[in-house]
Every structure is written in structure tokens, then in C-alpha cells.
Write a protein that holds these residues in place. Structure first.
Motif, mmCIF file in Angstrom:
data_model
loop_
_atom_site.group_PDB
_atom_site.id
_atom_site.type_symbol
_atom_site.label_atom_id
_atom_site.label_comp_id
_atom_site.label_asym_id
_atom_site.label_seq_id
_atom_site.Cartn_x
_atom_site.Cartn_y
_atom_site.Cartn_z
ATOM 1 N N SER A 22 42.299 36.306 53.011
ATOM 2 C CA SER A 22 43.002 35.571 51.956
ATOM 3 C C SER A 22 42.356 35.807 50.597
ATOM 4 O O SER A 22 43.031 36.033 49.594
ATOM 5 N N LEU A 23 41.004 35.756 50.572
ATOM 6 C CA LEU A 23 40.282 35.959 49.308
ATOM 7 C C LEU A 23 40.515 37.374 48.770
ATOM 8 O O LEU A 23 40.700 37.577 47.575
ATOM 9 N N THR A 24 40.530 38.358 49.692
ATOM 10 C CA THR A 24 40.745 39.746 49.266
ATOM 11 C C THR A 24 42.135 39.916 48.675
ATOM 12 O O THR A 24 42.319 40.539 47.634
ATOM 13 N N VAL A 25 43.139 39.336 49.389
ATOM 14 C CA VAL A 25 44.526 39.431 48.889
ATOM 15 C C VAL A 25 44.630 38.769 47.525
ATOM 16 O O VAL A 25 45.232 39.314 46.585
ATOM 17 N N ALA A 26 44.005 37.587 47.381
ATOM 18 C CA ALA A 26 44.053 36.866 46.106
ATOM 19 C C ALA A 26 43.382 37.680 45.012
ATOM 20 O O ALA A 26 43.859 37.757 43.879
ATOM 21 N N SER A 27 42.255 38.326 45.356
ATOM 22 C CA SER A 27 41.509 39.128 44.383
ATOM 23 C C SER A 27 42.346 40.309 43.904
ATOM 24 O O SER A 27 42.419 40.596 42.719
ATOM 25 N N ILE A 28 43.005 40.992 44.879
ATOM 26 C CA ILE A 28 43.856 42.139 44.518
ATOM 27 C C ILE A 28 45.011 41.684 43.627
ATOM 28 O O ILE A 28 45.346 42.303 42.630
ATOM 29 N N PHE A 29 45.602 40.541 43.983
ATOM 30 C CA PHE A 29 46.728 40.020 43.215
ATOM 31 C C PHE A 29 46.295 39.698 41.779
ATOM 32 O O PHE A 29 46.973 40.069 40.816
ATOM 33 N N MET A 30 45.119 39.029 41.656
ATOM 34 C CA MET A 30 44.647 38.637 40.321
ATOM 35 C C MET A 30 44.325 39.864 39.472
ATOM 36 O O MET A 30 44.665 39.930 38.293
ATOM 37 N N SER A 31 43.668 40.881 40.087
ATOM 38 C CA SER A 31 43.320 42.070 39.302
ATOM 39 C C SER A 31 44.587 42.812 38.888
ATOM 40 O O SER A 31 44.674 43.350 37.794
ATOM 41 N N SER A 32 45.618 42.825 39.770
ATOM 42 C CA SER A 32 46.889 43.458 39.406
ATOM 43 C C SER A 32 47.522 42.718 38.228
ATOM 44 O O SER A 32 48.067 43.319 37.308
ATOM 45 N N LEU A 33 47.412 41.393 38.306
ATOM 46 C CA LEU A 33 47.977 40.553 37.237
ATOM 47 C C LEU A 33 47.282 40.843 35.914
ATOM 48 O O LEU A 33 47.921 41.028 34.876
ATOM 49 N N PHE A 34 45.929 40.915 35.958
ATOM 50 C CA PHE A 34 45.170 41.180 34.725
ATOM 51 C C PHE A 34 45.472 42.580 34.185
ATOM 52 O O PHE A 34 45.581 42.786 32.994
ATOM 53 N N MET A 35 45.605 43.552 35.129
ATOM 54 C CA MET A 35 45.900 44.921 34.697
ATOM 55 C C MET A 35 47.260 44.986 34.007
ATOM 56 O O MET A 35 47.432 45.614 32.965
ATOM 57 N N ALA A 36 48.239 44.291 34.599
ATOM 58 C CA ALA A 36 49.593 44.275 34.017
ATOM 59 C C ALA A 36 49.557 43.616 32.640
ATOM 60 O O ALA A 36 50.181 44.088 31.690
ATOM 61 N N GLN A 37 48.770 42.517 32.560
ATOM 62 C CA GLN A 37 48.670 41.794 31.291
ATOM 63 C C GLN A 37 47.995 42.676 30.243
ATOM 64 O O GLN A 37 48.432 42.754 29.100
ATOM 65 N N ASP A 38 46.913 43.355 30.652
ATOM 66 C CA ASP A 38 46.163 44.225 29.748
ATOM 67 C C ASP A 38 47.045 45.371 29.243
ATOM 68 O O ASP A 38 47.080 45.672 28.055
ATOM 69 N N THR A 39 47.795 45.995 30.175
ATOM 70 C CA THR A 39 48.698 47.084 29.796
ATOM 71 C C THR A 39 49.769 46.577 28.837
ATOM 72 O O THR A 39 50.083 47.223 27.842
ATOM 73 N N GLY A 40 50.293 45.391 29.146
ATOM 74 C CA GLY A 40 51.318 44.799 28.281
ATOM 75 C C GLY A 40 50.792 44.550 26.885
ATOM 76 O O GLY A 40 51.466 44.835 25.891
ATOM 77 N N GLN A 41 49.542 44.047 26.793
ATOM 78 C CA GLN A 41 48.937 43.774 25.488
ATOM 79 C C GLN A 41 48.729 45.070 24.714
ATOM 80 O O GLN A 41 48.943 45.125 23.512
ATOM 81 N N LYS A 42 48.288 46.121 25.426
ATOM 82 C CA LYS A 42 48.050 47.406 24.756
ATOM 83 C C LYS A 42 49.357 48.006 24.234
ATOM 84 O O LYS A 42 49.411 48.550 23.141
ATOM 85 N N VAL A 43 50.414 47.910 25.041
ATOM 86 C CA VAL A 43 51.718 48.428 24.612
ATOM 87 C C VAL A 43 52.200 47.654 23.387
ATOM 88 O O VAL A 43 52.671 48.239 22.411
ATOM 89 N N ALA A 44 52.060 46.310 23.451
ATOM 90 C CA ALA A 44 52.487 45.477 22.322
ATOM 91 C C ALA A 44 51.656 45.792 21.087
ATOM 92 O O ALA A 44 52.179 45.881 19.969
ATOM 93 N N SER A 45 50.335 45.994 21.299
ATOM 94 C CA SER A 45 49.445 46.300 20.184
ATOM 95 C C SER A 45 49.822 47.631 19.541
ATOM 96 O O SER A 45 49.846 47.769 18.325
ATOM 97 N N ARG A 46 50.132 48.621 20.381
ATOM 98 C CA ARG A 46 50.514 49.939 19.843
ATOM 99 C C ARG A 46 51.823 49.831 19.067
ATOM 100 O O ARG A 46 51.970 50.426 18.006
ATOM 101 N N ALA A 47 52.767 49.041 19.605
ATOM 102 C CA ALA A 47 54.057 48.875 18.920
ATOM 103 C C ALA A 47 53.844 48.231 17.560
ATOM 104 O O ALA A 47 54.427 48.649 16.563
ATOM 105 N N THR A 48 52.962 47.213 17.511
ATOM 106 C CA THR A 48 52.666 46.545 16.247
ATOM 107 C C THR A 48 52.025 47.515 15.279
ATOM 108 O O THR A 48 52.363 47.557 14.092
ATOM 109 N N HIS A 49 51.087 48.311 15.787
ATOM 110 C CA HIS A 49 50.386 49.271 14.944
ATOM 111 C C HIS A 49 51.370 50.291 14.363
ATOM 112 O O HIS A 49 51.300 50.643 13.199
ATOM 113 N N GLU A 50 52.284 50.754 15.203
ATOM 114 C CA GLU A 50 53.281 51.727 14.739
ATOM 115 C C GLU A 50 54.188 51.112 13.693
ATOM 116 O O GLU A 50 54.564 51.765 12.723
#
Ligand SMILES: [Ca+2]
Ligand SMILES: [Ca+2]
Ligand SMILES: [Ca+2]
Ligand SMILES: [Ca+2]
Length: 219
Positions: A22-50
Motif C-alpha cells: 500500500s505504501l509503495t502504491v501510494a508513493s508511486i501515485f504521489m510522485s506521479s502527481l508531483f511529476m505531473a504538477q511539476d511538468t504542468g508548472q513548467k509548461v505554464a511558465s514557458r507559456a508565460t515567458h513566451e
């Protein structure tokens, strides 16, 4: 009865293996969530910069075009009669006002591309800002006169127009060879101003934007 309660308690609980899974599944889910959030922020940041790069490019081209629309001194045609009919330094005189139908000349003005302070023309990023040999578009009123004053209209101007490099070839297929990131071209009684600006976004990528404006010179 005691035995029954004991078995039921064992079923209701979790084994160590189940907890670890359960802990492993939760850990994978959370890291996926953070990665998606991080990618989303970078895309938004690049769009703002452009968007910001595009906005300052538009402001600069609009300002240069506005200055060139006031031109009345046709001696600029001699300045533009060079080999390729384009230049990145132009001195001209505009109309200050119109008095009873008569145009009143304004002060002599110069538009030019200059290397930014701290940069040398050496294919090296001398000032460490991530851009190589970048320059500025500078407007000067009354150049060499008693009231000379300069203002920078746009920074981080690319050395060559977008798609061009120094190779004696018209790589971007616009009829000009190795044209500068800021240049003014004459075609008949029209001027075309072109500008390429660049910026470094938060990921360290260089954002490049270009624009041009067509100006018909008054007779
Ligand atoms: Ca630099
Ligand atoms: Ca340099
Ligand atoms: Ca070209
Ligand atoms: Ca070229």
C-alpha cells in the motif's frame, strides 16, 4: 467464541506485506502527481515567458514603426542604397507637428542596433546571461548635437534575424543574406522593420520571437 473473535480480528487487520504494498502504491501515485504538477508548472511558465517575450517584441516593433512613419527627410534613400538595401543604423528627421498644413521638422533621430554592455562580438556569452552576442535597439535624439539623449527600446536582440547565421547564404529565404536581428529594409517607397528578440526561460531554453512591420513613407 473466543476463537471466533480472534480469527475475525486477524482478518480485519493488515499484514506487513499488505502495508508495504500500500505504501509503495501510494508513493508511486504521489510522485506521479508531483511529476505531473511539476511538468504542468513548467509548461505554464514557458507559456508565460513566451507571452512576455512576444509582448516586448510587439512594443518595440510598434515604437520603431511609429518613429519611421514620421520620416520626411528623403536623404535616407542615400543611406539605404547600399549593397542589400538594408541597414541596422538609420538617421532621419521626422515631423514634429503640422502648422497650417506645413510640416514642421522635428529633431534628427537615429535608430541603431548596438551590442549590449558586457558583450563582445565573439560567439561567446561574455555577460553570462545565456545569450550569445545579444544587442539592443537604441533610439537617439539629436545624435552628436547639444541635446543628445538615448533610450533603449529593446534588449536581448539576436545578432542575426531568426533563421539566419553568418554563412553568406539567405537561410530564411527572405531575400536578404545574413541580415541582422534588427534591420530596416527599403522596398520602393516603403520601409520594412524586422526584429528578432530572445530570452532564456526558467528551464534554460532560449525563446526566440520575430516580428516585422511595413511603413509607407510620406511624400
Ligand atoms: Ca550574453
Ligand atoms: Ca559575446
Ligand atoms: Ca535572410
Ligand atoms: Ca545566413
Amino acid at each position: 467464541m473466543k476463537l471466533f473473535q480472534s480469527k475475525q480480528g486477524a482478518r480485519a487487520g493488515y499484514t506487513m506485506v499488505e502495508i508495504m504494498v500500500s505504501l509503495t502504491v501510494a508513493s508511486i501515485f504521489m510522485s506521479s502527481l508531483f511529476m505531473a504538477q511539476d511538468t504542468g508548472q513548467k509548461v505554464a511558465s514557458r507559456a508565460t515567458h513566451e507571452d512576455e517575450t512576444q509582448a516586448r517584441l510587439s512594443r518595440a516593433v510598434t515604437r520603431v514603426a511609429s518613429e519611421l512613419r514620421s520620416i520626411i527627410d528623403t536623404s535616407i534613400w542615400e543611406d539605404l542604397s547600399g549593397l542589400s538595401n538594408e541597414t541596422n543604423i538609420l538617421t532621419f528627421q521626422g515631423v514634429e507637428s503640422i502648422d497650417e498644413g506645413v510640416m514642421v521638422p522635428g529633431v534628427v533621430t537615429r535608430l541603431e542596433y548596438v551590442l549590449e554592455a558586457g558583450e563582445l562580438l565573439d560567439d561567446v556569452d561574455n555577460d553570462g546571461d545565456g545569450l550569445i552576442d545579444e544587442g539592443s535597439v537604441v533610439l537617439t535624439r539629436d545624435p552628436t548635437g547639444p541635446n543628445e539623449i538615448s533610450v533603449t527600446l529593446c534588449r536581448n536582440v539576436r545578432e542575426y534575424y531568426q533563421g539566419e547565421s553568418l554563412d553568406f547564404d539567405d537561410e530564411n529565404d527572405n531575400g536578404l543574406v545574413d541580415e541582422a536581428g534588427f534591420h530596416i529594409q527599403r522596398i520602393g517607397d516603403q520601409l520594412i522593420v524586422r526584429l528578432t528578440v530572445e530570452d532564456v526561460d526558467l528551464r534554460g531554453d532560449v525563446v526566440i520571437k520575430s516580428a516585422e512591420a511595413l511603413i509607407r513613407i510620406r511624400n
